[in-house]
Design a protein around this motif. Structure first.
Motif, short mmCIF file in Angstrom:
data_model
loop_
_atom_site.label_atom_id
_atom_site.label_comp_id
_atom_site.label_asym_id
_atom_site.label_seq_id
_atom_site.Cartn_x
_atom_site.Cartn_y
_atom_site.Cartn_z
N ALA A 34 0.79 -1.23 0.10
CA ALA A 34 -0.03 0.13 -0.07
C ALA A 34 0.83 1.14 -0.02
O ALA A 34 2.01 1.35 0.76
N ALA A 35 0.69 2.40 -0.81
CA ALA A 35 1.18 3.54 -0.79
C ALA A 35 0.48 4.61 -0.76
O ALA A 35 -0.57 4.59 -1.39
N ARG A 36 0.93 5.46 -0.03
CA ARG A 36 0.40 7.03 -0.08
C ARG A 36 1.43 7.84 -0.62
O ARG A 36 2.62 7.88 -0.04
N VAL A 37 0.98 8.74 -1.88
CA VAL A 37 1.96 9.54 -2.29
C VAL A 37 1.23 10.99 -2.41
O VAL A 37 0.33 11.06 -3.03
N THR A 38 1.89 11.97 -1.85
CA THR A 38 1.59 13.18 -1.73
C THR A 38 2.30 14.11 -2.28
O THR A 38 3.64 13.98 -2.35
N SER A 39 1.89 15.01 -3.28
CA SER A 39 2.76 15.77 -4.11
C SER A 39 1.90 17.11 -4.74
O SER A 39 0.67 17.01 -5.10
N ALA A 43 -1.69 18.68 -7.85
CA ALA A 43 -2.83 19.86 -7.85
C ALA A 43 -3.33 20.07 -9.29
O ALA A 43 -2.68 20.09 -10.25
N GLY A 44 -4.68 20.04 -9.20
CA GLY A 44 -5.37 20.28 -10.50
C GLY A 44 -5.81 19.01 -11.43
O GLY A 44 -6.24 19.09 -12.33
N LEU A 45 -5.06 17.89 -10.87
CA LEU A 45 -5.29 16.66 -11.88
C LEU A 45 -6.35 15.80 -11.19
O LEU A 45 -6.55 15.80 -9.95
N SER A 46 -6.96 15.16 -11.85
CA SER A 46 -7.98 14.07 -11.39
C SER A 46 -7.28 12.96 -10.67
O SER A 46 -6.11 12.78 -10.89
N ALA A 77 -1.92 19.73 1.87
CA ALA A 77 -2.55 20.82 2.50
C ALA A 77 -1.81 22.38 2.05
O ALA A 77 -0.74 22.39 2.10
N GLY A 78 -2.52 23.21 1.27
CA GLY A 78 -2.10 24.39 0.75
C GLY A 78 -1.07 24.03 -0.41
O GLY A 78 -0.30 24.79 -0.67
N GLY A 79 -1.30 22.86 -1.16
CA GLY A 79 -0.34 22.21 -2.11
C GLY A 79 -0.45 22.83 -3.35
O GLY A 79 -0.03 22.41 -4.36
#
Length: 81
Positions: A34-39, A43-46, A77-79
């Motif tokens: 399981a992976a959680r990727v935050t970037s 932003a703005g992508l589906s 947040a605020g990304g």
């Protein structure tokens, strides 16, 4: 052939440099993660396009070296860029 979590992380960060990647080995076999990727790049992508960016970063290893990846993507947040 199993894939190490560090290799998954390395591939994702190479393609998405600001990514924060958290990985859990779900079965302890190096094949089911399981992976959680935050970037901010998400932003703005589906969600579909976000996840495609991550799968593209793995360069065709899904289904071969890496059997299963439960993927969650997010914008920090605020990304907004």
């Amino acid at each position: 052939m199993a894939m190490e979590a560090d290799e998954i992380r390395r591939l994702i960060v190479a393609a998405i440099p600001d990514a924060v990647v958290e990985i859990d080995d779900l079965a302890g076999d190096g094949d089911h993660y399981a992976a959680r990727v935050t970037s901010a790049a998400f932003a703005g992508l589906s969600r579909v396009r976000q996840q495609k960016a991550v799968y593209d970063a793995l360069g065709g290893r899904m289904g071969t070296e890496l059997h299963a990846l439960q993927l969650t993507t997010a914008v920090p947040a605020g990304g907004e860029r």
